[in-house]
Design a protein around this motif. Sequence first.
Motif, PDB file in Angstrom:
ATOM      1  N   ILE A  91      41.600   8.371  47.253  1.00 30.50           N
ATOM      2  CA  ILE A  91      41.219   7.169  48.011  1.00 30.50           C
ATOM      3  C   ILE A  91      40.803   7.678  49.464  1.00 30.50           C
ATOM      4  O   ILE A  91      39.705   7.662  50.134  1.00 30.50           O
ATOM      5  CB  ILE A  91      42.015   6.104  48.055  1.00 30.50           C
ATOM      6  N   LEU A  92      41.750   8.624  50.025  1.00 33.74           N
ATOM      7  CA  LEU A  92      41.513   9.205  51.305  1.00 33.74           C
ATOM      8  C   LEU A  92      40.529  10.057  51.340  1.00 33.74           C
ATOM      9  O   LEU A  92      39.661  10.184  52.312  1.00 33.74           O
ATOM     10  CB  LEU A  92      42.858   9.820  51.624  1.00 33.74           C
ATOM     11  N   ASN A  93      40.130  11.027  50.191  1.00 35.14           N
ATOM     12  CA  ASN A  93      39.241  11.982  50.231  1.00 35.14           C
ATOM     13  C   ASN A  93      37.808  11.342  50.062  1.00 35.14           C
ATOM     14  O   ASN A  93      36.673  11.581  50.751  1.00 35.14           O
ATOM     15  CB  ASN A  93      39.534  13.105  49.092  1.00 35.14           C
ATOM     16  N   ARG A  94      37.848  10.329  49.200  1.00 34.42           N
ATOM     17  CA  ARG A  94      36.562   9.814  48.697  1.00 34.42           C
ATOM     18  C   ARG A  94      36.007   8.928  49.930  1.00 34.42           C
ATOM     19  O   ARG A  94      34.858   8.823  50.130  1.00 34.42           O
ATOM     20  CB  ARG A  94      36.887   8.815  47.524  1.00 34.42           C
ATOM     21  N   TYR A  95      36.895   8.160  50.613  1.00 37.65           N
ATOM     22  CA  TYR A  95      36.325   7.100  51.562  1.00 37.65           C
ATOM     23  C   TYR A  95      36.595   7.682  53.018  1.00 37.65           C
ATOM     24  O   TYR A  95      35.948   6.933  54.002  1.00 37.65           O
ATOM     25  CB  TYR A  95      36.941   5.835  51.256  1.00 37.65           C
ATOM     26  N   TYR A  96      37.092   8.667  53.286  1.00 32.53           N
ATOM     27  CA  TYR A  96      37.297   8.945  54.463  1.00 32.53           C
ATOM     28  C   TYR A  96      36.913  10.403  55.027  1.00 32.53           C
ATOM     29  O   TYR A  96      36.124  10.619  55.877  1.00 32.53           O
ATOM     30  CB  TYR A  96      38.941   8.705  55.059  1.00 32.53           C
ATOM     31  N   ILE A  97      37.564  11.417  54.214  1.00 37.44           N
ATOM     32  CA  ILE A  97      37.132  12.820  54.437  1.00 37.44           C
ATOM     33  C   ILE A  97      35.908  13.302  53.864  1.00 37.44           C
ATOM     34  O   ILE A  97      35.104  13.803  54.581  1.00 37.44           O
ATOM     35  CB  ILE A  97      38.246  13.705  53.718  1.00 37.44           C
ATOM     36  N   TYR A  98      35.612  13.053  52.668  1.00 39.94           N
ATOM     37  CA  TYR A  98      34.336  13.145  52.087  1.00 39.94           C
ATOM     38  C   TYR A  98      33.074  12.691  52.879  1.00 39.94           C
ATOM     39  O   TYR A  98      32.352  13.666  52.960  1.00 39.94           O
ATOM     40  CB  TYR A  98      34.249  12.809  50.517  1.00 39.94           C
ATOM     41  N   PRO A  99      33.165  11.579  53.309  1.00 44.13           N
ATOM     42  CA  PRO A  99      32.145  11.190  53.874  1.00 44.13           C
ATOM     43  C   PRO A  99      31.698  12.000  55.542  1.00 44.13           C
ATOM     44  O   PRO A  99      30.505  12.303  55.730  1.00 44.13           O
ATOM     45  CB  PRO A  99      32.191   9.759  54.507  1.00 44.13           C
ATOM     46  N   ILE A 100      32.945  12.309  55.974  1.00 42.16           N
ATOM     47  CA  ILE A 100      32.569  13.178  57.138  1.00 42.16           C
ATOM     48  C   ILE A 100      32.111  14.828  56.707  1.00 42.16           C
ATOM     49  O   ILE A 100      31.120  15.221  57.216  1.00 42.16           O
ATOM     50  CB  ILE A 100      33.990  13.459  58.081  1.00 42.16           C
ATOM     51  N   ASP A 101      32.595  15.295  55.869  1.00 41.00           N
ATOM     52  CA  ASP A 101      32.132  16.547  55.285  1.00 41.00           C
ATOM     53  C   ASP A 101      30.759  16.424  54.738  1.00 41.00           C
ATOM     54  O   ASP A 101      29.914  17.614  54.907  1.00 41.00           O
ATOM     55  CB  ASP A 101      33.233  17.099  54.159  1.00 41.00           C
ATOM     56  N   LYS A 102      30.589  15.455  54.032  1.00 42.80           N
ATOM     57  CA  LYS A 102      29.010  15.272  53.474  1.00 42.80           C
ATOM     58  C   LYS A 102      28.028  14.847  54.470  1.00 42.80           C
ATOM     59  O   LYS A 102      26.744  15.309  54.410  1.00 42.80           O
ATOM     60  CB  LYS A 102      29.239  14.354  52.393  1.00 42.80           C
ATOM     61  N   ASN A 103      28.116  13.929  55.277  1.00 44.58           N
ATOM     62  CA  ASN A 103      27.289  13.458  56.192  1.00 44.58           C
ATOM     63  C   ASN A 103      27.009  13.959  57.303  1.00 44.58           C
ATOM     64  O   ASN A 103      26.170  13.587  58.221  1.00 44.58           O
ATOM     65  CB  ASN A 103      27.268  11.926  56.134  1.00 44.58           C
ATOM     66  N   THR A 104      28.018  14.874  57.909  1.00 37.89           N
ATOM     67  CA  THR A 104      27.869  15.426  59.182  1.00 37.89           C
ATOM     68  C   THR A 104      27.820  16.838  59.140  1.00 37.89           C
ATOM     69  O   THR A 104      28.191  17.611  58.015  1.00 37.89           O
ATOM     70  CB  THR A 104      29.174  15.073  60.171  1.00 37.89           C
ATOM     71  N   ASN A 105      27.489  17.560  60.271  1.00 35.74           N
ATOM     72  CA  ASN A 105      27.610  19.071  60.195  1.00 35.74           C
ATOM     73  C   ASN A 105      29.038  19.561  60.632  1.00 35.74           C
ATOM     74  O   ASN A 105      29.254  20.815  60.555  1.00 35.74           O
ATOM     75  CB  ASN A 105      26.687  19.526  61.354  1.00 35.74           C
ATOM     76  N   ASP A 106      29.741  18.747  60.726  1.00 36.17           N
ATOM     77  CA  ASP A 106      31.370  19.130  60.989  1.00 36.17           C
ATOM     78  C   ASP A 106      32.133  19.232  59.661  1.00 36.17           C
ATOM     79  O   ASP A 106      31.782  18.325  58.747  1.00 36.17           O
ATOM     80  CB  ASP A 106      31.761  18.268  62.254  1.00 36.17           C
ATOM     81  N   ILE A 107      33.126  19.770  59.804  1.00 36.76           N
ATOM     82  CA  ILE A 107      33.990  19.889  58.640  1.00 36.76           C
ATOM     83  C   ILE A 107      35.258  19.065  59.178  1.00 36.76           C
ATOM     84  O   ILE A 107      35.882  19.464  60.251  1.00 36.76           O
ATOM     85  CB  ILE A 107      34.422  21.621  58.073  1.00 36.76           C
ATOM     86  N   PHE A 108      35.929  18.473  58.173  1.00 34.89           N
ATOM     87  CA  PHE A 108      36.993  17.751  58.685  1.00 34.89           C
ATOM     88  C   PHE A 108      38.557  18.768  58.897  1.00 34.89           C
ATOM     89  O   PHE A 108      38.399  19.692  58.330  1.00 34.89           O
ATOM     90  CB  PHE A 108      37.593  16.734  57.242  1.00 34.89           C
ATOM     91  N   SER A 109      39.106  18.211  59.919  1.00 31.42           N
ATOM     92  CA  SER A 109      39.998  19.263  60.668  1.00 31.42           C
ATOM     93  C   SER A 109      41.189  19.433  59.496  1.00 31.42           C
ATOM     94  O   SER A 109      41.776  18.657  58.769  1.00 31.42           O
ATOM     95  CB  SER A 109      40.648  18.719  61.852  1.00 31.42           C
ATOM     96  N   TYR A 110      41.319  20.958  59.284  1.00 29.95           N
ATOM     97  CA  TYR A 110      42.572  21.287  58.343  1.00 29.95           C
ATOM     98  C   TYR A 110      43.832  20.905  58.752  1.00 29.95           C
ATOM     99  O   TYR A 110      44.575  20.274  58.039  1.00 29.95           O
ATOM    100  CB  TYR A 110      42.364  22.746  57.928  1.00 29.95           C
ATOM    101  N   PRO A 111      44.204  20.917  59.917  1.00 32.89           N
ATOM    102  CA  PRO A 111      45.634  20.648  60.320  1.00 32.89           C
ATOM    103  C   PRO A 111      45.605  19.037  60.326  1.00 32.89           C
ATOM    104  O   PRO A 111      46.899  18.502  59.762  1.00 32.89           O
ATOM    105  CB  PRO A 111      45.528  20.896  61.776  1.00 32.89           C
ATOM    106  N   ILE A 112      44.585  18.118  60.546  1.00 36.37           N
ATOM    107  CA  ILE A 112      44.831  16.719  60.352  1.00 36.37           C
ATOM    108  C   ILE A 112      44.805  16.318  58.970  1.00 36.37           C
ATOM    109  O   ILE A 112      45.584  15.423  58.271  1.00 36.37           O
ATOM    110  CB  ILE A 112      43.622  16.039  60.862  1.00 36.37           C
ATOM    111  N   LYS A 113      44.031  17.145  58.108  1.00 37.73           N
ATOM    112  CA  LYS A 113      44.068  16.735  56.596  1.00 37.73           C
ATOM    113  C   LYS A 113      45.621  17.124  56.106  1.00 37.73           C
ATOM    114  O   LYS A 113      46.089  16.356  55.126  1.00 37.73           O
ATOM    115  CB  LYS A 113      43.071  17.811  55.694  1.00 37.73           C
TER     116      LYS A 113
END
Length: 721
Positions: A573-595
């Motif tokens: 759920i976290l990946n699908r609805y929070y992390i994946y939209p950021i990685d997919k829809n922005t030019n930024d990559i979700f922070s590894y430490p926060i993940k």
Amino acid sequence: MAQTSSSSSSPSLKASSSVTNDFQAIIMALILIVTIGYFILLIVTPTNMYRQIWTPKIKAHTTNSTYFGAQGRTLLMNTFPLIFIAVLGCVYLHLWKKSNNKNINRVEEKQKLAIWKRPIIMKGLGIVSRIELGFFVMFIALLVWTFASYLHIIFPTITPKSVAKSGEKVWEAKLEDSGLRLGLVGNICLTFLFVPVTRGSSVLQVFGLTSEASVKYHIWLGHIVMTLFSGHGICYIIYWAATHQLSEMLKWGKTDISNLAGELSLLSGLVLWIATFPRIRRKMFELFFYTHHFYILFVVFFVFHVGVSYACIMLPGFFLFMVDRFLRFLQSRSNVRLVSARVLPCETLELNFSKTRGLSYTPTSIMFVNVPSISKLQWHPFTITSSSNLEPEKISVAIKGEGSWSKKLYQMISSPNSVDRLNVSVEGPYGPPSTHFLRHDLLVMVSGGSGITPFISIIRELIHTSESQKCKTPEILLISVFKNSEDLTMLDLLLPISCAPSETCKLGLQIEAFVTREKQPVSTEDKKNLRTIWFKPNPSDEPITPILGQNNWLWLGAIISCSFIIFLISLGILNRYYIYPIDKNTNDIFSYPIKAVLNMLIICISIVITSSAAFVWNKRQSGTDAKQIQNMEGATPMASPNSWFYNADREMESFPQQSLFQSTNLHFGERPDLKRLLFERKESSVGVLVCGPKKMRHEVATICSSGLASNLHFESISFSW
């Protein structure tokens, strides 16, 4: 009618037992298949076949997942197998426990692979069996194979031409790659590092191991892990210094490897590692105890260093350890009912706790004890001296005043102004799922000093077996070595406070007691009395109960599987609805430490929820028994007799103690001739158990491994790791 009913029930019991045994065989076969497959995966991982054929296919099915992404691959291939084995092991042990209870008399078993169980004394490893040595050599071979395979594939590609663009030298590029591969090999050891210290582990017990006996494997793995990770760090520091990139040491990448986190992890591990060396651990136990909690920092910064996806390689062993650790935490929150204490002149205590009848354990089990008035943080393991069958409502541990903590406890209880009650918390008991002592014709128990304590529980269990099950029990030869005659009072613990005459007369027990530092008995004027102290009950005290009730293995399997499923669902759920939209829809990559933080938080929450729910449910179920025992007053205090061994000239009033004293031979000013005592035994199967100083264990192991007597079957019971 009674005969018909009895005869008709017998086939049904046999059929039920047969079905259970079939299920056990199927589960064990599945466990072995998954285990072998997992190790084959470890062997294949560093090869070209895995990199060029397997990896692309696996990535094609996992990398594009919106729920798990690249993390799904490591979860499937590295985490799931060990979790699956642990759950299957719980089911297997539950079935085994039920079938074992129905077939109590099934104790005749041949000594299979006896030659492979013979001890070998290895410098640096101590006493190991040929089986242990074989697996150790194979594991080292796996590490060497992995490292050599990586270098064999990578080194030919490092040429002057390939490194010309980066401005590096060939040796610098090879050094960097060697450091990387050392870290990868260290991760294999880290995967198994926490398995041996998971006290309630189904993985250990399904393979016939206990956490106490497996501590040595944890020590071996710890040394190997820190050696490899230290080499990993040194290689990179030299590489950065040679290439003028020392600033890399302060790098904390947002979407890449965090070098600073790796250095903090290594530093935490080094502090922990240094404190584990024997000279420091034995002389400064508190320093060892407190620095060992640096494993939390070590693991957390390791996850930050490599990223949460790659950290899933070491997740399964640590996940199972966390489940066990939190269950221990829940058990340790309540004060237990301390009924009485036997105070021996040799600065030894036997603490007697109240327990529910549903709590069962096997001989040689241990229990961890905490006394907040001495130290709120320190927990010390002690051998259980009681038998859950002979004493169904009591559990006892023996504590000899050797360290600062145990000496404070002895002074607190034995002083004239001793406390009338004591707050005590416990964890456990922990021990083997079964014992195999009944398969021998004779048991030779060799002990030195307080090493006699695990044999006390064995003797008490055999007293119960000889009386209740009406089956033949092995004869017992107890060879005990003490420094002073005061230590002879340890023999008084062989029998519980109350013991009926019929319970000892059928047990063939012969005791050879040796006092090495005195050439004759001490005069009567110098003798001290053995005393029993009774403690007042407190309404808040509770009897010791099973953490997860009668069906503890099923509950543990449910906790492991449910918490892991909750983790997977939450992660998806976290990946699908929070992390994946950021990685997919922005030019930024979700922070590894926060993940990494979010993943660790989800794991902790899933374990806390499932473990707490199971613990509370079973706590309520066992509440009735606990209240019944809690409302009972302790046994009426009675005048405690003096030691029957230490004060041998006194009038004997107790038949069990008299019988025990008459079967004892005292030897002053000499040590036992162990070679003669062992080789003169001509029984077809002689179980040789030894617990005591390192020199004694090695001497007995050498005798049993000499091959001069094929009837000797050695087993070391060591609590002095």
